[in-house]
Design an enzyme around this catalytic site. Structure first.
Site, mmCIF file in Angstrom:
data_model
loop_
_atom_site.group_PDB
_atom_site.id
_atom_site.type_symbol
_atom_site.label_atom_id
_atom_site.label_comp_id
_atom_site.label_asym_id
_atom_site.label_seq_id
_atom_site.Cartn_x
_atom_site.Cartn_y
_atom_site.Cartn_z
ATOM 1 N N LYS A 13 0.705 4.334 6.924
ATOM 2 C CA LYS A 13 0.130 5.219 5.902
ATOM 3 C C LYS A 13 0.788 6.599 6.019
ATOM 4 O O LYS A 13 1.557 6.865 6.950
ATOM 5 C CB LYS A 13 -1.387 5.375 6.084
ATOM 6 N N SER A 54 0.808 -1.219 0.000
ATOM 7 C CA SER A 54 0.000 0.000 0.000
ATOM 8 C C SER A 54 0.846 1.276 0.000
ATOM 9 O O SER A 54 0.357 2.349 -0.355
ATOM 10 C CB SER A 54 -0.947 0.026 1.206
#
Length: 330
Positions: A218, A145
Site C-alpha cells: 500500500k 489494489s
C-alpha cells in the site's frame, strides 16, 4: 676407440700420460717392477700427481656412467647416495616446513575445479541470503489494489533499510506483514510437490520473489501523529488539515467513498491503495485495534523499483510535491 677400465684420457684427448724426465727413459722393455706397477712418478711430484688423476674433473668411463647405470638401471637409494632436499615453493608449503610437516598434497585439476565451483556456489547462496535478509527483497504484486502504479504479478524490489537507517515519508509505497484479518478471503496461489519445495528454498535464499501469502503493499498517507480525513465521495483527502492532490490514483478513482477522520497512533502508519474503490486498506479496518493503522514494526520495507515485466520497469519515485505543503502534526 673403447677405453678400458684402467685407461684415462687427458684433457687434450691423448691416452695415458707420457713419462717425463730421466726416470721415464729408464723403464726397461723386459718389464721391471716399476713397469708392472705402472708409469713411474717424476721426482719431486710425489702423491700430488697420482691424486690429481682421480679428481672429479678427470673424465673416466666409470665417472661418465649415470647413477642408474652403476645400479643396473635402479635409482640410487642407498645411504651413500646424497639427495638434494626440495625447497618449498609456496607460502603454505614454507609454513608447513617450519612446523616440520611435509609439502601439502596437490589435488588434481578436476578436483580443484570442482572444489572452487562449490565454494563459489555456496558463497553466492550465502550472499544472496544476506542481501535478502538485511538489504533487499523481491515481491510479487498479488492484487489490483495498487492499479495502475503496480499491476497483478509485477515484481518489485523492496529496500529493508527503510524504515531503519532511513525514515519513511508520506507517499512511500511499503510492503508490510498482515497485522491480522487484512487478507481474509484472499487465497494466494498454492503450489504442491517439488515445485512448492523449490519455491520455498529459492524464496528463503532470496532468488525467488516472496508471494502474497501474508504480505500486502500500500501507499503511506499518514505518519505517526498525523490526522487523516475525508468527507466522503467527491471530496479530497486531507492530512493535518491540508487537502492533497493525488496524481497516482487510478483513472476514475475518487479519494474515498467512505467518510472518516482519524489520528494515526504512535509507531503506526495509515496506508491506502492507489485503486481506492478496489482496495481493502486502513479505511476497511476502522474498528480494529489501532483504528485501521498498521504497526510500524510490521513494515518489511519500502518499494523502490519495479523490475518486471521489463516493458514497464521503472524507479518508484515518491510524489513529494503531493505532501510538500502538509505541516507536521501538532
Amino acid at each position: 676407440m673403447t677405453l678400458g677400465p684402467d685407461d684415462e684420457r687427458t684433457p687434450d684427448g691423448a691416452l695415458g700420460r707420457p713419462a717425463r724426465g730421466p726416470v721415464s727413459g729408464q723403464v726397461s722393455a723386459q718389464g721391471s717392477e716399476q713397469g708392472q706397477a705402472g708409469a713411474a712418478v717424476p721426482p719431486g711430484r710425489g702423491e700430488t700427481e697420482q691424486t690429481s688423476m682421480h679428481e672429479p674433473e678427470t673424465w673416466t668411463a666409470d665417472a661418465a656412467a649415470t647413477p642408474a647405470d652403476r645400479n643396473d638401471g635402479k635409482p640410487a637409494n642407498g645411504p651413500d647416495e646424497a639427495t638434494t632436499p626440495v625447497e618449498p615453493t609456496g607460502r603454505a608449503d614454507r609454513r608447513r616446513a617450519e612446523r616440520g610437516q611435509g609439502p601439502r598434497r596437490r589435488t588434481s585439476a578436476g578436483g580443484s575445479l570442482l572444489r572452487e565451483t562449490g565454494i563459489i556456489l555456496v558463497s553466492a547462496l550465502v550472499l544472496s541470503w544476506l542481501i535478502k535478509t538485511f538489504l533487499v527483497q523481491a515481491f510479487f504484486i498479488p492484487s489490483s489494489s495498487m492499479y495502475d502504479t503496480l499491476l497483478v504479478n509485477d515484481r518489485i524490489m523492496v529496500s529493508k533499510l527503510t524504515p531503519g537507517p532511513f525514515d519513511l515519508e508520506r507517499g512511500d509505497i511499503v510492503v508490510f506483514k498482515d497485522p491480522g484479518g487484512w487478507l481474509d478471503g484472499q487465497e494466494p496461489e498454492v503450489t504442491t510437490g517439488w515445485r512448492h519445495t523449490l519455491n520455498d528454498v529459492l524464496t528463503f535464499i532470496g532468488l525467488y520473489p516472496q508471494d502474497a501469502g501474508e504480505h500486502l503493499v500500500k501507499r503511506v498517507i499518514g505518519l505517526p501523529g498525523d490526522r487523516v480525513a475525508c468527507d466522503g465521495p467527491g471530496e479530497p483527502l486531507t492530512v493535518n488539515g491540508v487537502a492533497i492532490d493525488e496524481p497516482y490514483l487510478a483513472a476514475g478513482a475518487m479519494p474515498s467513498q467512505l467518510a472518516f477522520d482519524v489520528t494515526v497512533p504512535p509507531d503506526s502508519l495509515w496506508v491506502m491503495g492507489d485503486n481506492r474503490q478496489s482496495s481493502r486498506d486502513s479505511r476497511a479496518h476502522l474498528g480494529d485495534a489501532g483504528g485501521g493503522s498498521i504497526p510500524l514494526g510490521n513494515v518489511v520495507g519500502k518499494a523502490f523499483v519495479l523490475v518486471w515485466p521489463l516493458d514497464h520497469a521503472e524507479v518508484l519515485h515518491n510524489p513529494g510535491e503531493t505532501f510538500e505543503d502538509v505541516p507536521d502534526p501538532s
